[in-house]
Design a protein around this motif. Structure first.
Motif, short mmCIF file in Angstrom:
data_model
loop_
_atom_site.label_atom_id
_atom_site.label_comp_id
_atom_site.label_asym_id
_atom_site.label_seq_id
_atom_site.Cartn_x
_atom_site.Cartn_y
_atom_site.Cartn_z
N PHE A 239 73.53 43.97 85.67
CA PHE A 239 72.38 44.62 85.38
C PHE A 239 72.95 45.35 83.93
O PHE A 239 73.54 46.31 84.10
CB PHE A 239 71.96 45.53 86.44
N ARG A 240 72.28 45.11 82.93
CA ARG A 240 72.52 45.52 81.59
C ARG A 240 71.66 46.72 81.50
O ARG A 240 71.76 47.43 80.38
CB ARG A 240 72.45 44.49 80.63
N GLY A 241 70.75 47.04 82.25
CA GLY A 241 70.02 48.37 82.04
C GLY A 241 68.58 48.13 81.78
O GLY A 241 68.00 47.40 81.44
N PRO A 242 67.87 49.37 82.19
CA PRO A 242 66.34 49.45 81.87
C PRO A 242 66.19 49.39 80.37
O PRO A 242 66.99 50.20 79.76
CB PRO A 242 66.09 50.52 82.83
N ILE A 243 64.94 49.54 80.13
CA ILE A 243 64.56 49.70 78.54
C ILE A 243 63.40 50.75 79.03
O ILE A 243 62.40 50.75 79.34
CB ILE A 243 63.87 48.42 78.09
N TYR A 244 63.62 51.86 78.19
CA TYR A 244 62.77 53.01 77.80
C TYR A 244 62.32 53.19 76.42
O TYR A 244 62.83 52.77 75.48
CB TYR A 244 63.53 54.14 78.51
N GLU A 245 61.29 54.01 76.34
CA GLU A 245 60.68 54.45 75.13
C GLU A 245 61.28 55.11 74.42
O GLU A 245 62.23 56.08 75.14
CB GLU A 245 59.22 55.02 75.42
N ALA A 246 61.65 55.06 73.34
CA ALA A 246 62.45 55.92 72.39
C ALA A 246 62.55 57.50 72.41
O ALA A 246 63.60 58.26 72.50
CB ALA A 246 62.27 55.39 70.84
N HIS A 247 61.42 57.97 72.67
CA HIS A 247 61.28 59.32 72.96
C HIS A 247 62.02 60.16 74.01
O HIS A 247 62.38 61.25 73.88
CB HIS A 247 59.56 59.72 73.01
N TRP A 248 62.47 59.29 75.12
CA TRP A 248 63.46 59.73 75.96
C TRP A 248 64.77 60.06 75.52
O TRP A 248 65.40 60.87 76.05
CB TRP A 248 63.39 58.81 77.33
N GLU A 249 65.26 59.44 74.22
CA GLU A 249 66.36 59.62 73.63
C GLU A 249 67.60 59.50 74.62
O GLU A 249 68.46 60.36 74.74
CB GLU A 249 66.40 61.02 73.11
N LEU A 250 67.47 58.68 75.43
CA LEU A 250 68.74 58.09 76.36
C LEU A 250 69.68 57.48 75.79
O LEU A 250 69.40 56.62 74.65
CB LEU A 250 68.15 57.70 77.65
N PRO A 251 71.06 57.46 75.84
CA PRO A 251 71.86 56.52 75.48
C PRO A 251 71.73 55.20 75.84
O PRO A 251 71.01 55.03 76.75
CB PRO A 251 73.31 57.26 76.21
N GLN A 252 71.96 54.58 74.58
CA GLN A 252 71.73 52.98 74.71
C GLN A 252 72.94 52.21 75.32
O GLN A 252 73.99 52.68 75.28
CB GLN A 252 71.45 52.45 73.40
N PRO A 253 72.41 51.03 76.06
CA PRO A 253 73.51 50.39 76.62
C PRO A 253 74.66 49.99 75.35
O PRO A 253 74.23 49.67 74.33
CB PRO A 253 72.84 49.16 77.15
N ASP A 254 75.90 49.87 76.08
CA ASP A 254 76.95 49.40 75.27
C ASP A 254 77.67 48.12 75.64
O ASP A 254 78.11 48.08 76.60
CB ASP A 254 78.30 50.60 75.30
N ASP A 255 77.19 47.08 75.07
CA ASP A 255 77.37 45.67 75.26
C ASP A 255 78.69 45.27 74.70
O ASP A 255 79.14 44.06 74.76
CB ASP A 255 76.15 44.70 74.94
N ASP A 256 79.13 46.05 73.83
CA ASP A 256 80.40 45.70 72.80
C ASP A 256 81.35 45.42 73.50
O ASP A 256 82.40 44.49 73.30
CB ASP A 256 80.73 46.73 71.82
N LEU A 257 81.76 46.06 74.90
CA LEU A 257 82.76 45.68 75.77
C LEU A 257 83.06 44.39 76.12
O LEU A 257 83.89 43.87 76.03
CB LEU A 257 82.71 46.79 76.96
N ILE A 258 81.77 43.84 76.94
CA ILE A 258 81.76 42.49 77.30
C ILE A 258 81.95 41.50 76.45
O ILE A 258 82.63 40.70 76.25
CB ILE A 258 80.75 42.28 78.48
N ASP A 259 81.07 41.76 75.61
CA ASP A 259 81.11 41.03 74.25
C ASP A 259 82.60 40.83 73.69
O ASP A 259 83.09 39.67 73.26
CB ASP A 259 80.01 41.33 73.03
N GLY A 260 83.25 42.11 73.60
CA GLY A 260 84.71 41.90 72.85
C GLY A 260 85.66 41.15 73.98
O GLY A 260 86.47 40.49 73.40
N MET A 261 85.51 41.14 75.11
CA MET A 261 86.36 40.64 76.21
C MET A 261 86.17 39.02 75.92
O MET A 261 87.09 38.12 76.22
CB MET A 261 86.07 41.23 77.42
N LEU A 262 84.80 38.78 75.80
CA LEU A 262 84.83 37.05 75.63
C LEU A 262 85.05 36.51 74.36
O LEU A 262 85.43 35.41 74.26
CB LEU A 262 83.26 36.94 75.67
N ALA A 263 85.18 37.31 73.26
CA ALA A 263 85.58 37.01 71.95
C ALA A 263 86.80 36.24 71.85
O ALA A 263 87.88 36.80 72.71
CB ALA A 263 85.47 38.07 70.87
#
Length: 263
Positions: A239-263
């Motif tokens: 589960f890569r996370g929910p998508i919220y409206e920008a006004h909630w200003e919540l931290p965004q998902p960090d997909d770099d970790l899995i992408d980096g492991m696959l590279a």
């Protein structure tokens, strides 16, 4: 009373899913127990998307209400000291009472990792699905594109699904290869129970030549779960996370970790 949103990641291998159950190790139970220690009182949480046994999350979001005052670091580092291995809080942020981890989400994202090689996984055991025969990436990509848009996904819905409607809007359905790993990415307004695992199972059947890509169109039209492929293993589902409206200003998902492991 203050409402706190949390970002959580977990490896689902050791858990019986997210939702609290009697006599079962669940992520919700572990998180609520850890929060209660820091808050000094029972603390219930609501998540953005419940996950099944064996399913992982890179960016689960949950919220809870509390009357106690604690620094945000207590809700992260403090809670983490009381969580079992395999689950960790990444961030904490105060939000307004109108925020709801589940109902404020306008979409959700999932990723499935499938190891496509003759040998079963060793290093990735429990964290990827596996298919031993070569799969036709082009055929799966063709089939995945047919899932885009608004459809009745009854053919990919578990019998025990409690969703009010099987009609969902798919905004991303992609398959790509990263060496021997196939990466399936899905984004939709919402997902039905077992929907992603059922989609992956169907795409694998197409990839191994059992059916052509047009089979997806037929399944969507017939709306019959019994006609689609079996449900695929939970091991590779994230589960890569929910998508919220920008006004909630919540931290965004960090997909770099899995992408980096696959590279």
């Amino acid at each position: 009373m203050v409402r706190i949103a949390l970002g959580i990641e977990y490896c689902g291998t050791a858990f019986r899913g997210w939702q609290s159950q009697a006599n079962a190790a669940t992520v919700q139970d572990a998180l609520e127990a850890a929060l209660a220690v820091i808050a000094g009182e029972p603390t219930g949480v609501v998540c953005a998307g419940r996950t099944d046994a064996g399913v992982h999350a890179t960016h689960q979001v949950a919220h809870f209400d509390t009357q106690v005052e604690r620094p945000l670091s207590a809700w992260v580092r403090g809670v983490n000291t009381h969580l079992p291995d395999g689950v960790a809080v990444r961030w904490a942020k105060p939000v307004g009472d109108e925020f709801h981890a589940r109902f404020s989400a306008r979409g959700r994202r999932y990723r499935y990792l499938l190891l496509n090689r003759p040998q079963r996984p060793g290093l990735w055991q429990g964290r990827v699905g596996w298919h031993h025969l070569p799969l036709d990436l082009g055929a799966m990509q063709d089939a995945a594109c047919r899932l885009l848009g608004e459809h009745d996904f009854s053919a990919f819905r578990a019998a025990e699904c409690q969703a009010k409607t099987p009609v969902k809007t798919m905004t991303q359905a992609e398959v790509r290869a990263c060496g021997a790993m196939l990466v399936f990415d899905f984004e939709a307004s919402a997902f039905l129970h077992h929907m992603v695992r059922n989609l992956v199972g169907t795409l694998v059947y197409i990839g191994k030549g059992t059916h052509p890509p047009l089979w997806v169109d037929e399944l969507l039209a017939m709306k019959d779960r019994k006609l689609a492929a079996p449900t695929f293993s939970p091991d590779g589902l994230y589960f890569r996370g929910p998508i919220y409206e920008a006004h909630w200003e919540l931290p965004q998902p960090d997909d770099d970790l899995i992408d980096g492991m696959l590279a």
